[in-house]
Structure formats: C-alpha cells, structure tokens
Design a protein around this motif. Structure first.
Motif, PDB file in Angstrom:
ATOM      1  N   ALA A 173       0.825  -1.211   0.000  1.00  0.00           N
ATOM      2  CA  ALA A 173       0.000   0.000   0.000  1.00  0.00           C
ATOM      3  C   ALA A 173       0.862   1.265   0.000  1.00  0.00           C
ATOM      4  CB  ALA A 173      -0.929  -0.010   1.209  1.00  0.00           C
ATOM      5  N   ASP A 174       1.917   1.274   0.832  1.00  0.00           N
ATOM      6  CA  ASP A 174       2.821   2.433   0.870  1.00  0.00           C
ATOM      7  C   ASP A 174       3.446   2.675  -0.501  1.00  0.00           C
ATOM      8  OD1 ASP A 174       2.355   2.922   3.540  1.00  0.00           O
ATOM      9  OD2 ASP A 174       4.164   1.920   4.250  1.00  0.00           O
ATOM     10  N   MET A 179       3.651   5.732  -5.657  1.00  0.00           N
ATOM     11  CA  MET A 179       3.598   5.723  -7.115  1.00  0.00           C
ATOM     12  C   MET A 179       2.449   6.574  -7.658  1.00  0.00           C
ATOM     13  SD  MET A 179       4.313   1.625  -7.645  1.00  0.00           S
ATOM     14  CE  MET A 179       4.345   1.623  -9.440  1.00  0.00           C
ATOM     15  N   GLY A 180       1.650   7.147  -6.752  1.00  0.00           N
ATOM     16  CA  GLY A 180       0.517   7.955  -7.182  1.00  0.00           C
ATOM     17  C   GLY A 180      -0.733   7.146  -7.471  1.00  0.00           C
ATOM     18  N   ARG A 181      -0.721   5.872  -7.154  1.00  0.00           N
ATOM     19  CA  ARG A 181      -1.892   5.008  -7.367  1.00  0.00           C
ATOM     20  C   ARG A 181      -2.730   5.051  -6.082  1.00  0.00           C
ATOM     21  NH1 ARG A 181       1.116  -0.155 -10.111  1.00  0.00           N
ATOM     22  NH2 ARG A 181      -0.933  -1.153  -9.778  1.00  0.00           N
ATOM     23  N   ILE A 182      -3.275   6.237  -5.832  1.00  0.00           N
ATOM     24  CA  ILE A 182      -3.887   6.570  -4.551  1.00  0.00           C
ATOM     25  C   ILE A 182      -5.097   5.693  -4.237  1.00  0.00           C
ATOM     26  CG2 ILE A 182      -4.880   8.435  -3.180  1.00  0.00           C
ATOM     27  CD1 ILE A 182      -1.897   8.787  -3.945  1.00  0.00           C
ATOM     28  N   ALA A 183      -5.987   5.515  -5.215  1.00  0.00           N
ATOM     29  CA  ALA A 183      -7.208   4.747  -4.965  1.00  0.00           C
ATOM     30  C   ALA A 183      -6.894   3.289  -4.646  1.00  0.00           C
ATOM     31  CB  ALA A 183      -8.137   4.840  -6.171  1.00  0.00           C
ATOM     32  N   GLU A 187      -7.698   1.433  -0.978  1.00  0.00           N
ATOM     33  CA  GLU A 187      -8.478   0.192  -0.799  1.00  0.00           C
ATOM     34  C   GLU A 187      -7.762  -0.781   0.129  1.00  0.00           C
ATOM     35  OE1 GLU A 187     -10.342  -3.388  -3.578  1.00  0.00           O
ATOM     36  OE2 GLU A 187      -9.722  -1.496  -4.513  1.00  0.00           O
ATOM     37  N   ILE A 188      -6.432  -0.900  -0.044  1.00  0.00           N
ATOM     38  CA  ILE A 188      -5.660  -1.815   0.819  1.00  0.00           C
ATOM     39  C   ILE A 188      -5.594  -1.274   2.240  1.00  0.00           C
ATOM     40  CG2 ILE A 188      -3.403  -2.884   1.198  1.00  0.00           C
ATOM     41  CD1 ILE A 188      -2.975  -2.765  -1.838  1.00  0.00           C
ATOM     42  N   TYR A 189      -5.351   0.036   2.377  1.00  0.00           N
ATOM     43  CA  TYR A 189      -5.303   0.638   3.719  1.00  0.00           C
ATOM     44  C   TYR A 189      -6.613   0.389   4.474  1.00  0.00           C
ATOM     45  CZ  TYR A 189      -1.019   3.375   2.787  1.00  0.00           C
ATOM     46  OH  TYR A 189       0.256   3.770   2.511  1.00  0.00           O
TER      47      TYR A 189
END
Length: 313
Positions: A173-174, A179-183, A187-189
């Motif tokens: 997730a970090d 990498m800017g793949r925020i969404a 979801e993982i967070y």
C-alpha cells in the motif's frame, strides 16, 4: 593389612571428591562461545574485550568474526560490523552458517538505512538460498530497501512476492501510494485498518495513511492518522498535510500554525510547499506584503520552478 589399606584409600578418595568444589561450567565454554552469549545479553563491550584477547584457529574463524559482527552491530559501528560479517561468510564452509550470516548482514544494512548495500545483499541471498527459511523475510527486506531508494516498481514486485502478512500488505500500500496510485493504496489501507487492530504500523505508514485519506477527501480520518506521526522529519510532512486540510476546511489561522512548523523541515520540498501554501493563505487574507515576503524567500533560498512561477502570476 593390605585389604584395610585399600578400603581406607577408597574412602579417602570419596571424601576428597565430596568436598571438592564443582568445576565451573564456564571452563567448558570457549572464548568465542562466551562472547556470543554476551552479545545475546546485549553486553557488546565485554564480548569485544574477550574476542580481542583471543587468537582463533582456522576452525573457529567463522564464529569468531560472526561474534565480532554482532557485537559491533549492537554498538552502532556498522562498517566494522559489516567487515566481520564479510569475513565470517568467507571463512565459513557450512551452507546453513553462510545462509544465516548473509541474511543477518542484509538485515543489519536495512535496519541502519544502508539501503543500496541492503539491496545488493538481499539480491545475492535470494539467488543463493532459494529454499531458505528466511526467504519471506528476505523478500520483504529487499522490497523495503528498494522502496527507500525510490525504486517503486521493483519494490512493488517484491512486496507482492512476500506473501500476505501485514508487513507485506502495508508495504504494498505504501508503495502504491508513493507511485501515485492513490485509490488502489486506499483500498488496501481500508482493508488492513479493519483487520489488523493491533499491528504496529511504522511512522511512515501512519503518515501515508493520513496523506492518502487527505487525497481521498476523507479529512476526519486523515487528521487522526496524521496526529499519530511523532517522529521527525516525518512530523513536518504531517504538519504540512494538516495545514492543507485546514485550508480546505476554511481554518486559515490553523493552517498558518501548521505551516510555521512545517517550514522547519530539513527536507527542501517540504519547506518549499509550506512556504508556498503559507503565502497563498496570506494572499487570500489580503496580506499582500507578507505573502510576497514568503515568495521572495522561496525565490532566494529554494527556487521552485513551475509552481513558484504560477504563484507569481
């Protein structure tokens, strides 16, 4: 007569054995074994004192250097520790022993933030000991080292190979967040927050969760996690994020207080952004001279590029 004499001798020997002091068990422990015991008890200086007075034979060279490596590592003398790990690995002829030494060497590099060196050691370890009991830990250590030198694509690959532990999933997730793949990271967070309950998240992960919630517009959750960041310099990043939330919520005075702290960061990018947003808040408050002074500070100390040029316009 002779019979009585023999009996007397037997009783005398038994008496002597009974009153003799028991042999000290340490007399059976070699200096290297004693030094290793001391390192387990976090008594590194005593271990080094014993090792320095000992001249090892060829057979004891691997354990001798291994004990030195562990002792120097405990003292934070990393370059000396690494040299002894190297020598222990060279002198060792046992595969299991070499596996342990190389793994510990890689972990020591990682824990002491020698990330480039850790990447090399973990890569060698994973190639040479593919069936190792340490394989999952090595995959995750390799991923974390890659993450810290900003090789995010490679880091993501190794986090994915490292299983589904909390450590692996938070690392994934970090990395997605970086990498800017925020969404995807979000979801993982969310899934992990609902599951882990008591997992000890790193300060970086706490900051990333807070920043991720901010970027997703979930400010109340973001503020909870940002407030948990206590370690510097991450605390300055958290204050910058908290200041941006305050702006979004119309709390301009609070935003300025956060930016006043954030500009103390040793990280150039954090200073630049804090000054720029501070200037913007002052501009909105019609404090034009103060706003201009912040822009001038950026121009003279931290030339900003595109964002700074747009602020001037």
């Amino acid at each position: 007569d002779m019979k009585l004499f023999v009996i007397a001798c037997v009783f005398f020997c038994l008496f002597c054995a009974a009153i003799a002091e028991p042999m000290d068990k340490d007399s059976f422990v070699t200096p290297v074994e004693k030094a290793l015991e001391l390192t387990k008890a976090q008594r590194a200086l005593e271990a080094i004192k014993i090792l320095s007075a000992f001249s090892p034979g060829k057979a004891s060279l691997p354990s001798y250097h291994y004990a030195y490596a562990k002792a120097y590592s405990q003292l934070g003398r990393i370059s000396e520790s690494m040299e002894h790990y190297r020598l222990a690995y060279i002198y060792s002829s046992e595969k299991v022993e070499k596996e342990q030494i190389l793994f510990e060497r890689a972990v020591t590099y990682l824990n002491n933030k020698y990330y480039d060196e850790a990447v090399v050691c973990f890569r060698i370890f994973l190639n040479q000991f593919q069936a190792s009991k340490f394989r999952e830990e090595a995959l995750l250590g390799h991923a974390e080292a890659l993450f810290n030198i900003k090789r995010f694509n490679d880091a993501l690959t190794f986090f994915q190979k490292g299983g589904n532990s909390f450590r692996a999933l938070y690392g994934k997730a970090d990395t997605l967040h970086a990498m800017g793949r925020i969404a995807e990271a979000h979801e993982i967070y969310l899934d992990l927050i609902n599951k882990d309950k008591g997992y000890m998240k790193s300060q970086l992960t706490l900051y990333n969760i807070g920043e991720n919630f901010r970027l997703m517009g979930k400010f109340s959750f973001a503020k909870i996690y940002l407030a948990l960041v206590k370690d510097y310099p991450l605390k300055y990043r958290a204050d910058l994020s908290a200041g941006l939330i305050a702006i979004a919520e119309g709390q301009m005075d609070s935003a300025i207080k956060y930016f006043e702290v954030a500009v103390q960061s040793p990280e150039r990018a954090v200073k630049q952004k804090a000054l720029l947003h501070w200037s913007d808040v002052l501009m909105q408050a019609n404090k034009l001279q103060e706003s201009k002074s912040k822009l001038v500070e950026i121009r003279t100390k931290y030339p900003y590029g595109k964002d700074y040029d747009e602020a001037l316009l």
